[in-house]
Design an enzyme around this catalytic site. Sequence first.
Site, PDB file in Angstrom:
ATOM      1  N   CYS A 193       0.873  -1.182   0.000  1.00  0.00           N
ATOM      2  CA  CYS A 193       0.000   0.000   0.000  1.00  0.00           C
ATOM      3  C   CYS A 193       0.910   1.232   0.000  1.00  0.00           C
ATOM      4  O   CYS A 193       2.125   1.119   0.134  1.00  0.00           O
ATOM      5  CB  CYS A 193      -0.860   0.034   1.246  1.00  0.00           C
ATOM      6  SG  CYS A 193      -1.824  -1.439   1.503  1.00  0.00           S
ATOM      7  N   ARG A 245       1.164   1.693  -5.969  1.00  0.00           N
ATOM      8  CA  ARG A 245       1.361   0.745  -4.862  1.00  0.00           C
ATOM      9  C   ARG A 245       0.055   0.094  -4.433  1.00  0.00           C
ATOM     10  O   ARG A 245       0.051  -0.839  -3.617  1.00  0.00           O
ATOM     11  CB  ARG A 245       2.007   1.447  -3.662  1.00  0.00           C
ATOM     12  CG  ARG A 245       3.381   2.020  -3.904  1.00  0.00           C
ATOM     13  CD  ARG A 245       3.929   2.691  -2.653  1.00  0.00           C
ATOM     14  NE  ARG A 245       4.116   1.712  -1.593  1.00  0.00           N
ATOM     15  CZ  ARG A 245       5.217   0.962  -1.464  1.00  0.00           C
ATOM     16  NH1 ARG A 245       6.203   1.085  -2.329  1.00  0.00           N
ATOM     17  NH2 ARG A 245       5.326   0.087  -0.496  1.00  0.00           N
ATOM     18  N   TRP A 248      -3.768  -1.658  -1.245  1.00  0.00           N
ATOM     19  CA  TRP A 248      -3.731  -2.904  -2.010  1.00  0.00           C
ATOM     20  C   TRP A 248      -4.105  -3.972  -0.984  1.00  0.00           C
ATOM     21  O   TRP A 248      -3.288  -4.371  -0.169  1.00  0.00           O
ATOM     22  CB  TRP A 248      -2.348  -3.151  -2.595  1.00  0.00           C
ATOM     23  CG  TRP A 248      -2.289  -4.351  -3.493  1.00  0.00           C
ATOM     24  CD1 TRP A 248      -1.887  -5.610  -3.169  1.00  0.00           C
ATOM     25  CD2 TRP A 248      -2.666  -4.410  -4.865  1.00  0.00           C
ATOM     26  NE1 TRP A 248      -1.983  -6.447  -4.236  1.00  0.00           N
ATOM     27  CE2 TRP A 248      -2.459  -5.749  -5.305  1.00  0.00           C
ATOM     28  CE3 TRP A 248      -3.148  -3.496  -5.780  1.00  0.00           C
ATOM     29  CZ2 TRP A 248      -2.726  -6.156  -6.612  1.00  0.00           C
ATOM     30  CZ3 TRP A 248      -3.407  -3.907  -7.075  1.00  0.00           C
ATOM     31  CH2 TRP A 248      -3.211  -5.220  -7.472  1.00  0.00           C
ATOM     32  N   ASN A 255       1.099   0.216   6.065  1.00  0.00           N
ATOM     33  CA  ASN A 255       1.452  -0.628   4.917  1.00  0.00           C
ATOM     34  C   ASN A 255       2.210  -1.816   5.490  1.00  0.00           C
ATOM     35  O   ASN A 255       3.232  -1.646   6.148  1.00  0.00           O
ATOM     36  CB  ASN A 255       2.327   0.132   3.925  1.00  0.00           C
ATOM     37  CG  ASN A 255       2.895  -0.804   2.857  1.00  0.00           C
ATOM     38  OD1 ASN A 255       2.246  -1.800   2.508  1.00  0.00           O
ATOM     39  ND2 ASN A 255       4.098  -0.532   2.375  1.00  0.00           N
ATOM     40  N   GLY A 256       1.675  -3.016   5.295  1.00  0.00           N
ATOM     41  CA  GLY A 256       2.364  -4.213   5.788  1.00  0.00           C
ATOM     42  C   GLY A 256       1.354  -5.272   6.199  1.00  0.00           C
ATOM     43  O   GLY A 256       0.184  -5.212   5.830  1.00  0.00           O
ATOM     44  N   GLU A 297       8.954 -19.949 -19.888  1.00  0.00           N
ATOM     45  CA  GLU A 297       8.738 -18.606 -19.335  1.00  0.00           C
ATOM     46  C   GLU A 297       9.792 -17.630 -19.847  1.00  0.00           C
ATOM     47  O   GLU A 297       9.480 -16.497 -20.203  1.00  0.00           O
ATOM     48  CB  GLU A 297       8.743 -18.668 -17.806  1.00  0.00           C
ATOM     49  CG  GLU A 297       8.662 -17.334 -17.098  1.00  0.00           C
ATOM     50  CD  GLU A 297       7.426 -16.506 -17.448  1.00  0.00           C
ATOM     51  OE1 GLU A 297       6.489 -17.052 -18.049  1.00  0.00           O
ATOM     52  OE2 GLU A 297       7.418 -15.296 -17.137  1.00  0.00           O
ATOM     53  N   LYS A 347       8.938 -14.210 -21.900  1.00  0.00           N
ATOM     54  CA  LYS A 347       9.432 -12.888 -21.495  1.00  0.00           C
ATOM     55  C   LYS A 347      10.114 -12.205 -22.676  1.00  0.00           C
ATOM     56  O   LYS A 347       9.875 -11.047 -22.968  1.00  0.00           O
ATOM     57  CB  LYS A 347      10.419 -13.017 -20.328  1.00  0.00           C
ATOM     58  CG  LYS A 347       9.796 -13.292 -18.993  1.00  0.00           C
ATOM     59  CD  LYS A 347       9.093 -12.104 -18.374  1.00  0.00           C
ATOM     60  CE  LYS A 347       7.608 -12.029 -18.405  1.00  0.00           C
ATOM     61  NZ  LYS A 347       6.728 -13.119 -18.334  1.00  0.00           N
ATOM     62  N   GLU A 386       7.569 -11.342 -25.689  1.00  0.00           N
ATOM     63  CA  GLU A 386       6.477 -10.382 -25.459  1.00  0.00           C
ATOM     64  C   GLU A 386       6.977  -8.954 -25.252  1.00  0.00           C
ATOM     65  O   GLU A 386       6.204  -8.017 -25.424  1.00  0.00           O
ATOM     66  CB  GLU A 386       5.587 -10.807 -24.290  1.00  0.00           C
ATOM     67  CG  GLU A 386       6.205 -10.740 -22.922  1.00  0.00           C
ATOM     68  CD  GLU A 386       5.197 -11.056 -21.825  1.00  0.00           C
ATOM     69  OE1 GLU A 386       4.006 -10.752 -21.970  1.00  0.00           O
ATOM     70  OE2 GLU A 386       5.610 -11.642 -20.815  1.00  0.00           O
ATOM     71  N   HIS A 409      13.860 -34.399 -31.652  1.00  0.00           N
ATOM     72  CA  HIS A 409      12.574 -34.710 -32.303  1.00  0.00           C
ATOM     73  C   HIS A 409      12.108 -33.565 -33.204  1.00  0.00           C
ATOM     74  O   HIS A 409      10.919 -33.426 -33.477  1.00  0.00           O
ATOM     75  CB  HIS A 409      11.522 -35.006 -31.223  1.00  0.00           C
ATOM     76  CG  HIS A 409      11.873 -36.158 -30.355  1.00  0.00           C
ATOM     77  ND1 HIS A 409      11.876 -37.471 -30.791  1.00  0.00           N
ATOM     78  CD2 HIS A 409      12.324 -36.189 -29.076  1.00  0.00           C
ATOM     79  CE1 HIS A 409      12.263 -38.264 -29.808  1.00  0.00           C
ATOM     80  NE2 HIS A 409      12.545 -37.527 -28.757  1.00  0.00           N
ATOM     81  N   LYS A 420      -2.568  -5.993 -19.758  1.00  0.00           N
ATOM     82  CA  LYS A 420      -2.124  -6.591 -18.487  1.00  0.00           C
ATOM     83  C   LYS A 420      -3.093  -7.689 -18.045  1.00  0.00           C
ATOM     84  O   LYS A 420      -2.704  -8.670 -17.482  1.00  0.00           O
ATOM     85  CB  LYS A 420      -2.025  -5.516 -17.400  1.00  0.00           C
ATOM     86  CG  LYS A 420      -1.488  -6.029 -16.067  1.00  0.00           C
ATOM     87  CD  LYS A 420      -0.096  -6.642 -16.193  1.00  0.00           C
ATOM     88  CE  LYS A 420       0.363  -7.308 -14.926  1.00  0.00           C
ATOM     89  NZ  LYS A 420       1.593  -8.098 -15.138  1.00  0.00           N
TER      90      LYS A 420
HETATM   91  C1  AGP Z   1       2.854 -12.702 -18.816  1.00  0.00           C
HETATM   92  O1  AGP Z   1       4.063 -11.954 -18.883  1.00  0.00           O
HETATM   93  C2  AGP Z   1       1.762 -12.130 -19.665  1.00  0.00           C
HETATM   94  N1  AGP Z   1       1.488 -10.793 -19.278  1.00  0.00           N
HETATM   95  C3  AGP Z   1       0.536 -13.020 -19.759  1.00  0.00           C
HETATM   96  O2  AGP Z   1       0.951 -14.261 -20.309  1.00  0.00           O
HETATM   97  C4  AGP Z   1      -0.195 -13.333 -18.434  1.00  0.00           C
HETATM   98  O3  AGP Z   1       0.587 -14.161 -17.630  1.00  0.00           O
HETATM   99  C5  AGP Z   1      -1.504 -14.061 -18.778  1.00  0.00           C
HETATM  100  O4  AGP Z   1      -2.317 -13.189 -19.546  1.00  0.00           O
HETATM  101  C6  AGP Z   1      -2.275 -14.528 -17.542  1.00  0.00           C
HETATM  102  O5  AGP Z   1      -2.639 -13.425 -16.769  1.00  0.00           O
HETATM  103  P1  AGP Z   1      -3.187 -13.692 -15.282  1.00  0.00           P
HETATM  104  O6  AGP Z   1      -2.070 -14.297 -14.510  1.00  0.00           O
HETATM  105  O7  AGP Z   1      -3.576 -12.328 -14.771  1.00  0.00           O
HETATM  106  O8  AGP Z   1      -4.353 -14.615 -15.380  1.00  0.00           O
END
Ligand code: AGP
Length: 610
Positions: free
Chosen positions: A2, A27, A74, A98-99, A483, A487, A490, A506, A605
């Site tokens: 927060c 935050r 938050w 905050n905590g 992953e 990263k 994207e 394969h 997001k």
């Molecule tokens: C991850 O870097 C991406 N922003 C995306 O794959 C994300 O993880 C995915 O859309 C799932 O989102 P969520 O965890 O909010 O469900």
Amino acid sequence: MCGIVGYIGDKDAQSVLMEGLARLEYRGYDSAGIATLEGGHTQLRRAVGKLVNLKARLSDDPCPGHVGIGHTRWATHGGPTERNAHPHHENGVTVVHNGIIENHADLRVELEQKGRAFKSDTDTEIFAHLIAEGREEGLDTEAAMRRALTKVEGAFALAVVDEKDPDRILFAKMASPLVVGFGEGEAFLASDIPAVLAYTRRFSFLEDGDVGVIDKDGVRITTLDGEHVTRPVKTIDWSPVMAEKGGHKHFMHKEIFEQPRAITDTLRGRLEFDEGRVFLDNVSDEFLRSTKRVCIVACGTSYHSGLVGRYLIEKLAKVPVTVDLASEFRYREPVLEDGTLVIAISQSGETADTLAACKEALARGAGALAISNVIDSAIPRLCDESAGTLYTRAGPEIGVASTKAFVTQLCALHLVALALAQDRGALGRDEIIAEMTALSKVPREVEDLLTGEEQLRALAREFMGANHMLYLGRGTLFPIALEGALKLKEISYIHAEGYAAGEMKHGPIALIDETMPVVVLAARGHGYEKVVSNLEEVRARGGRIIAVCHEDDERLLGLAEGAMPLPRCDERMLPILSTIPLQLFAYHIADLRGTDVDQPRNLAKSVTVE
Ligand code: AGP
């Protein structure tokens, strides 16, 4: 996570506090409030949702006064409602915090048994009652706060005002950030510099255990026992834009560096070493005990954490696990026998496919447990009707590319695996303590890894021109390869694929030539020898190898063109630790290529549509 802010001086406190909260909304933003002191009375205004709602309330009903505190929330304990919004007030004493107070439940019972009536579901209200209790017993505000601090366990950045002691603001700091700002005849408190950088560039950074007061003349800092403490005053030369990101160039970079604190907060209060067991707040023990098999559903990065979760749960709890992309699960008419627990992993808690998969699972009679970073978001609300929600406590993740949410999901899944294991006796007490000990060391190990950033930027500069990249891993490092590739692709827009290292022969090995860098996760552990032979196959075909390996692994370092060194660590923590260099590698390549790191093209997001 927060944001808190405090002001004392000759300005209109409301305007300083609201300006500060606007700079702290990153935050947390599920509710906000301010309190000011005027004529021996407390003026308190709060509103659910973003700061704009509080602003609207204040335009109708302003808070007069030159002393005040503010908070943007938050939520961690108690949903995002007005009654749970800070500040919390009790008999003349008002607090913002905050905590996390780990022993809030016991203290609440104690206080209620003394007849104190709670008005919220938060842990923070404990502070208001403890300090008010001290004042009612004749202590001065500072003594009452000190006594309160001896009773609480956990993390806090605390600011307190008392209408019967109106010429100062009291504070205390433990594990959560708090700075003091200095002006002419005025002083400031804030979670972070951006909150008050518009008013001053002179700050002291408080340390854990600092307790004290600010007034118009400045600050007095002591230890909890009252010993005088001095903190240097520094002049900050950040631009306002940099300040919003705490001096980091991008939110993603800031969030990568928040990971030690995010992991610490996610584990806080959940590792009970004395009892030799984990404690999952807000999760139904009954569902865990009756679980015969687990189905994990998630998307994107959260899906990758779910893949690691399968290894953890099967290895530690001996419970069979399947992992599905939520967008596939929801339509494949899954067969879910009795005793199936679906675990829905979602940072935002709002991803449409994961929400739909969760509903499908519940409709088919399964239990549902959420792992999420946003309290009371859609998926946790759904799962709270079933097995509950294990919240990660990473704080708001602003960068579209998920970083701190991912590593805290890995921690949460480790906790779930241990909870399932302890419930069915799959692990003995000592084994569980060993796992918890390994987890508790991770924040420090991540801190150490982050100090290697410069080498990773140099490596990124070498490979930023690649058009394709392959990421390989085995075992629990296979999902980390996926992953790492996600990263990179994207945020840098370089095509990247993650593959199980054993899959090379394969098909993918046909891709290998000198234009195809290959990132190989090859930390010592199961599959190491096989990974090395995969690596030699790549090298024999002219592939450019980047090895994610132990810093003393001469054999691999001799084979690789580039390296992302890992410290000697507990093998069980490799998924988390090997993620860190991959995040920084992707970040610096994207930064060097000049893409929009925090808001990459075409991405959102939270994907709340199919
Ligand atoms: C991850 O870097 C991406 N922003 C995306 O794959 C994300 O993880 C995915 O859309 C799932 O989102 P969520 O965890 O909010 O469900």
